[in-house]
Design an enzyme around this catalytic site. Structure first.
Site, PDB file in Angstrom:
ATOM      1  N   GLY A  53     -37.871  23.890 -19.527  1.00 45.62           N
ATOM      2  CA  GLY A  53     -39.178  23.700 -18.930  1.00 45.62           C
ATOM      3  C   GLY A  53     -39.613  24.932 -18.144  1.00 45.62           C
ATOM      4  O   GLY A  53     -38.791  25.727 -17.707  1.00 45.62           O
ATOM      5  N   SER A  54     -40.915  25.094 -17.975  1.00 39.81           N
ATOM      6  CA  SER A  54     -41.406  26.154 -17.097  1.00 39.81           C
ATOM      7  C   SER A  54     -41.255  25.688 -15.646  1.00 39.81           C
ATOM      8  O   SER A  54     -40.923  24.538 -15.379  1.00 39.81           O
ATOM      9  CB  SER A  54     -42.875  26.453 -17.400  1.00 39.81           C
ATOM     10  OG  SER A  54     -42.985  27.080 -18.654  1.00 39.81           O
ATOM     11  N   GLY A  55     -41.509  26.613 -14.718  1.00 37.38           N
ATOM     12  CA  GLY A  55     -41.388  26.259 -13.309  1.00 37.38           C
ATOM     13  C   GLY A  55     -40.084  26.744 -12.690  1.00 37.38           C
ATOM     14  O   GLY A  55     -39.842  26.521 -11.506  1.00 37.38           O
ATOM     15  N   HIS A  56     -39.241  27.404 -13.520  1.00 37.86           N
ATOM     16  CA  HIS A  56     -37.953  27.919 -13.017  1.00 37.86           C
ATOM     17  C   HIS A  56     -37.948  29.444 -12.966  1.00 37.86           C
ATOM     18  O   HIS A  56     -36.876  30.056 -12.901  1.00 37.86           O
ATOM     19  CB  HIS A  56     -36.811  27.461 -13.916  1.00 37.86           C
ATOM     20  CG  HIS A  56     -36.740  25.990 -14.125  1.00 37.86           C
ATOM     21  ND1 HIS A  56     -36.614  25.108 -13.078  1.00 37.86           N
ATOM     22  CD2 HIS A  56     -36.792  25.227 -15.241  1.00 37.86           C
ATOM     23  CE1 HIS A  56     -36.583  23.868 -13.567  1.00 37.86           C
ATOM     24  NE2 HIS A  56     -36.699  23.921 -14.876  1.00 37.86           N
ATOM     25  N   LYS A 104     -29.336  24.142 -21.477  1.00 38.03           N
ATOM     26  CA  LYS A 104     -28.957  23.475 -20.230  1.00 38.03           C
ATOM     27  C   LYS A 104     -28.815  21.982 -20.516  1.00 38.03           C
ATOM     28  O   LYS A 104     -29.567  21.418 -21.306  1.00 38.03           O
ATOM     29  CB  LYS A 104     -30.020  23.720 -19.144  1.00 38.03           C
ATOM     30  CG  LYS A 104     -30.163  25.207 -18.817  1.00 38.03           C
ATOM     31  CD  LYS A 104     -30.962  25.452 -17.541  1.00 38.03           C
ATOM     32  CE  LYS A 104     -32.380  24.947 -17.570  1.00 38.03           C
ATOM     33  NZ  LYS A 104     -33.194  25.436 -18.705  1.00 38.03           N
ATOM     34  N   ASP A 109     -33.735  18.697 -23.471  1.00 40.05           N
ATOM     35  CA  ASP A 109     -33.384  20.027 -23.982  1.00 40.05           C
ATOM     36  C   ASP A 109     -32.401  19.909 -25.141  1.00 40.05           C
ATOM     37  O   ASP A 109     -32.534  20.560 -26.172  1.00 40.05           O
ATOM     38  CB  ASP A 109     -32.765  20.886 -22.872  1.00 40.05           C
ATOM     39  CG  ASP A 109     -33.767  21.251 -21.792  1.00 40.05           C
ATOM     40  OD1 ASP A 109     -34.361  20.326 -21.219  1.00 40.05           O
ATOM     41  OD2 ASP A 109     -33.973  22.449 -21.521  1.00 40.05           O
ATOM     42  N   HIS A 218     -35.455  20.161 -10.990  1.00 37.70           N
ATOM     43  CA  HIS A 218     -36.755  19.612 -11.375  1.00 37.70           C
ATOM     44  C   HIS A 218     -37.302  18.717 -10.287  1.00 37.70           C
ATOM     45  O   HIS A 218     -38.099  17.833 -10.542  1.00 37.70           O
ATOM     46  CB  HIS A 218     -36.637  18.794 -12.655  1.00 37.70           C
ATOM     47  CG  HIS A 218     -36.010  19.558 -13.767  1.00 37.70           C
ATOM     48  ND1 HIS A 218     -34.669  19.511 -14.034  1.00 37.70           N
ATOM     49  CD2 HIS A 218     -36.541  20.433 -14.648  1.00 37.70           C
ATOM     50  CE1 HIS A 218     -34.406  20.317 -15.061  1.00 37.70           C
ATOM     51  NE2 HIS A 218     -35.512  20.883 -15.440  1.00 37.70           N
TER      52      HIS A 218
END
Lengths: 331, 211
Positions: A53-56, A104, A109, A218
């Site tokens: 996911g984005s945001g990391h 991960k 995922d 998350h």
């Protein structure tokens, strides 16, 4: 919600456009939202692909370049990417030596990478996968999804990427990635929540006098809510379970990684690192390498994670090997 | 009505898409309690893409519709829901084949194929507190009714069983997905996947019962 965005729906696309413009020498962005090393595919080199996911940020896109990843697949914020992305990435970086997927350990995922690997193999590309699951906050048992993949992922991507850059073959690179996974442990904590832009409000409530121990990346709640504590106390809460888990013992050589969750300044991370050094010294654990900064984040969450990797000579050599990416670079 | 046709399946998917949009915030909210606060957002993104594809499928056979819905979900949803709901519709479509209408029994067999696909892809067992805990009782209830009733009645039973399944596992500790990281703290929260699956069966019920 107060964020520097135009609209939640366009956030990932616009960030990728900015990233591509900023790092023309390192990467290009191809459809459907895949960050690919500018010179991929490289003939005879194992391709190393990750995603999530984005945001990391900077993980994973910031790690695409020489000596690390060949491609990264960013999903929507905190949502695993779709198989089309990993398939496109795998095809774009395959130089005939096969492709390693570093995944991960999150249910989504795993399933999306699995679908992509099946599709890529159907097209004649050899794909191997290694799942990173290093979060000691989660109990590993047959009855759970297992440990989450967190800070250890960054170290695995660097070390494995260096091995692939040297021309090691797929089976060797995969075995190395599994060795990193077997020797790395992490745990994180949060002082504040984060706000997923599309949701518009904080993922969880937390009081000014509280902290969350064992947080995921998350904003998924951790295992324990505690009263606010000092940096030294927090470091003990995180590092003691890590040290006891592997376990790390006297004489072990380690890489210590103190990571910011996105909203914690470097000055605080150094305070934590100082305590990590003391605690490791007390146990006779020798810190040979370190990494301090925000490399695997949860949007604007305040907090940190600690990762220890038990090093061997080869891992140390590969950690020191040149890397040239948007977020990590040394000669 | 004793047969289920392409128009009913399309209507069911349309209703599901509408209800996911209406209940997007609620599903995301449930997910923020025990997951990662994206279930409603992701399902809405996927089914908005599906809804845009449905008009061009109005003349298609049931299998083509199911597979198109599944592929669109796999390509747009991400997370765990994308592969799981995508696999459900892919297997449903494969089982329905190139027919424009099927009997209630045949539709039941297709629902079961979808359920088996979800279990295989997610490796979830009953009581893991996942969408399977709503889907499995729904398919069982459909099967047990369809011998003596028409598809609308069987789907009423299926929707009721899905809701019961969702509520039955709410007190449990989750053993799959991100909710499992919470351990005991996941108990007494409704599972977002079981909740959206209940909405799916309610949508199929209303499409086929003509509500």
């Amino acid at each position: 919600m107060k964020k520097l965005i135009n609209a939640p729906d366009s956030l990932v696309d616009e960030a990728l456009a900015g990233m591509a413009a900023a790092h023309l020498d390192l990467i290009r962005v191809i459809e459907p939202n895949v960050i690919v090393r500018a010179d991929a595919p490289r003939k005879g080199k194992v391709g190393v692909v990750s995603g999530g996911g984005s945001g990391h940020e900077p993980m994973h896109g910031g790690f695409v370049g020489l000596g690390m990843l060949d491609a990264a697949c960013p999903g929507a914020v905190f949502t695993s990417p779709v198989p089309d992305q990993m398939l496109a990435a795998t095809k774009a970086v395959d130089g005939g030596a096969g492709v390693l997927h570093i995944v991960k350990n999150y249910t989504g995922d795993i399933m999306n990478f699995e679908l992509a690997a099946e599709l890529a193999q159907g097209e004649g590309i050899e794909v191997a996968s290694v799942v990173i699951a290093d979060d000691v906050a989660v109990q590993d048992s047959l009855y759970t999804a297992g440990r989450r993949g967190v800070g250890g992922t960054v170290l695995a991507e660097k070390i494995v990427g260096a091995a692939a850059e040297e021309g090691q073959d797929l089976a060797t690179v995969k075995a190395l990635c599994e060795r990193v996974q077997a020797n790395v442990r992490s745990m994180g904590m949060a002082l504040t929540s984060c706000t997923v832009p599309a949701a518009g409000k904080p993922t969880f409530e937390i009081g000014d006098d509280e902290l969350e121990i064992g947080i995921g990346i998350h904003g998924e709640p951790g295992r324990e809510r505690r009263a606010m504590a000092t940096a030294d106390e927090v470091t003990e809460m995180l590092l003691t379970p890590i040290l006891d888990d592997l376990p790390f013992s006297s004489g072990d050589r380690v890489l210590a990684f103190v990571n910011g969750m996105g909203g914690t300044p470097l000055i605080e991370l150094y305070v934590v690192y100082r305590k990590v050094v003391q605690m490791c010294a007390d146990r006779g654990v020798r810190i040979e390498r370190n990494l301090i900064g925000s490399y695997i984040t949860s949007l604007e969450m305040a907090g940190c994670s600690i990762t220890l990797l038990k090093l061997d000579d080869e891992m140390t050599r590969l950690w020191d090997a040149p890397v040239h990416t948007a977020a990590l670079r040394w000669q | 009505m004793t047969e289920i046709g392409a128009a009913e399946l399309i209507r069911g998917v349309e209703l599901f898409a509408e209800r996911l949009r209406e209940r997007k915030a609620e599903l995301t909210d449930l997910d923020s309690k025990i997951g990662d606060a994206d279930h409603g957002i992701n399902m809405d993104r996927g089914f908005t893409a599906v809804a845009a594809k449905l008009p061009e499928l109005s003349e298609a056979d049931l299998g083509t519709i199911g597979k198109a819905v599944g592929m669109t979900l796999i390509s747009t949803v991400g997370g765990a829901s994308g592969p799981l709901y995508g696999t459900f519709f892919l297997r449903l479509g494969t089982a329905l084949g190139d027919r424009r209408t099927v009997s209630g029994q045949e539709f039941g067999a297709a629902l079961r194929a979808g359920l088996e696909g979800v279990k295989q892809r997610g490796r979830a067992e009953p009581d893991d507190k996942t969408m399977v805990d709503a889907m499995a009782p729904a398919v069982d209830a459909y099967d047990s009714r369809i011998g003596e009733a028409d598809p609308a009645d069987a789907l009423r039973a299926a929707a009721a069983a899905a809701a019961e399944g969702r509520d039955r596992v709410t007190p449990l500790v989750a053993r799959k997905g991100r909710a499992s990281y919470l351990g005991e703290r996941s108990a007494h929260h409704a599972d977002p996947g079981a909740t959206s699956t209940t909405i799916l069966f309610e949508s199929l019920r209303d499409a086929i019962a003509g509500a």
